[in-house]
Design an enzyme around this catalytic site. Sequence first.
Site, PDB file in Angstrom:
ATOM      1  N   LYS A 111      12.795   1.410  -5.132  1.00 13.46           N
ATOM      2  CA  LYS A 111      12.099   0.184  -5.526  1.00 13.46           C
ATOM      3  C   LYS A 111      12.424  -0.229  -6.956  1.00 13.46           C
ATOM      4  CE  LYS A 111       8.453   0.354  -2.106  1.00 13.46           C
ATOM      5  NZ  LYS A 111       8.813   1.594  -1.362  1.00 13.46           N
TER       6      LYS A 111
HETATM    7  C1  LIG Z   1       9.176   1.641   0.002  1.00 18.98           C
HETATM    8  C2  LIG Z   1       9.948   2.810   0.481  1.00 18.98           C
HETATM    9  C3  LIG Z   1      10.600   2.817   1.743  1.00 18.98           C
HETATM   10  C4  LIG Z   1      10.477   1.655   2.715  1.00 18.98           C
HETATM   11  O1  LIG Z   1      11.223   0.526   2.302  1.00 18.98           O
HETATM   12  P1  LIG Z   1      10.957  -0.904   2.975  1.00 18.98           P
HETATM   13  O2  LIG Z   1      11.765  -1.868   2.156  1.00 18.98           O
HETATM   14  O3  LIG Z   1       9.491  -1.144   2.848  1.00 18.98           O
HETATM   15  O4  LIG Z   1      11.414  -0.835   4.378  1.00 18.98           O
HETATM   16  C5  LIG Z   1      11.343   3.925   2.084  1.00 18.98           C
HETATM   17  N1  LIG Z   1      11.444   5.000   1.274  1.00 18.98           N
HETATM   18  C6  LIG Z   1      10.844   5.036   0.063  1.00 18.98           C
HETATM   19  C7  LIG Z   1      10.979   6.253  -0.775  1.00 18.98           C
HETATM   20  C8  LIG Z   1      10.079   3.952  -0.383  1.00 18.98           C
HETATM   21  O5  LIG Z   1       9.468   4.008  -1.587  1.00 18.98           O
END
Ligand SMILES: *Cc1c(COP(=O)(O)O)cnc(C)c1O
Length: 469
Positions: A111
């Site tokens: 993120k």
């Molecule tokens: C947010 C997150 C996901 C999921 O990603 P999306 O874009 O919501 O599909 C997967 N793995 C981790 C470690 C995350 O923080």
Amino acid sequence: MKYISTRGQTEPVSFNQAIMMGLASDGGLLLPASIPTFSTPEIAKLATLPYTELAFAIFSRFIGEDIPEADLHKLIKSSYVTFSTDLVAPLKEVDGLYIQELFHGPTLAFKDVALQFLGNLFEYLLKRENRSLNIIGATSGDTGSAAIHGVRGKENINIFILHPHGKVSPVQERQMTSVLDNNVFNLAIDGNFDDGQRVVKEIFADLEFKKRYKLGAVNSINWARIMAQIVYYFYAYSQLPTHAREDFTVVVPTGNFGNIFAGWLAKKMGLPIKKLVLATNANDILSRFINTGIYATSQAQPTLSPSMDIQLASNFERYLYFLADRDPQKLKEMMKTFTDTGKLNLGPELFSLVQDDFSAARVDDEATIKTINNIWQKTGYILDPHTATGVCAANAIRNESSAAITLVCLATAHPAKFPEAVKKAIGKPPIAPPAIAALDNLPCRSDHIKADTETIKTYLKEKLDLGGC
Ligand SMILES: *Cc1c(COP(=O)(O)O)cnc(C)c1O
């Protein structure tokens, strides 16, 4: 570039407006009016660029004239110097698979790739428009810390993040509460994540309050987040050996359908991705959808990969819009069917379109643990539980295929963020990188508060009426 709403009842807006708006005013999600494409020779040229220049080439196609080139260059540069490697998203070969590590940002989850940029973009746009913004959001862990690190110390922005007191992992808690910048407020609420979400929703529902205190959300549906995530799909291509570049498959651990939707856009833009593989944990609404063409809710359950514990994927509407042939009326009917009955059946024609681009696997906790153990035994490489769902799905594809396939697995978090799950799998926690080890000795700050809407409104008033920004 103009941006339109999936629900069709918002006048087209500029890139800048789309970013500041987050959710479209008609309740839909914003999308560029057209998807830019790159020719094969252009893609070959993109593959020679360093990460930040690649990001510039892609972003400028979505932004157009709205941000001057020199400013955009600066924004991108300052967003990715905070990563611990210049490659930003390095590709590593592990056990015959390519693992793309997206966790080298400040909070060690993917993120950061989008939120480091979004924080700088907010600051830039707010300054230009002489406005300020107070972000408020509830988190169960990852998003809150990435958002806080995205906007800490920035001008014209404050951020208020509610986390459930004592219910986020120690690493996640310290990643949030050790940020002592004046514009960061951590609220440890009595209650769980849903209580936090309810409070935030109720605060947003008071439109007068929202306007007066210039409240905004830190949305997983902000267009800039999707746009920023498109870049690393192209960068995976850049780093693959030439012979493996044509027709590679990308495996994506999925929760809200944001990351994998960015990959789908990269494919539409001309990147030769053969298939996108969607991996879910036991919360499998999306993998069931890809495998059956039926989108139907069920009960959410906690797993070892908590950032994928979702039942309703907030970005899914963007993809449905394309399945509805970009017809807002048709999209609205689909959404209504789903809201009214808890179920949406695509029918054979649309289902075959889904299967052209995607395949999917559901990976439960037991298989996740086994995968972490197996890769570690074979190679010494340690996967985090989210990434492991993807690697498990990739291995299944490899076993079923007689031909060699190039498989890129997106690594969405560093294993040290989830030491308990790793310990379960290999008998010991992973070695913490300096960013996590250092957290132990940092002073922390948070305000322990009741999960009560009025109490939290009063808190906001006190902080924001005192000047703030
Ligand atoms: C947010 C997150 C996901 C999921 O990603 P999306 O874009 O919501 O599909 C997967 N793995 C981790 C470690 C995350 O923080």
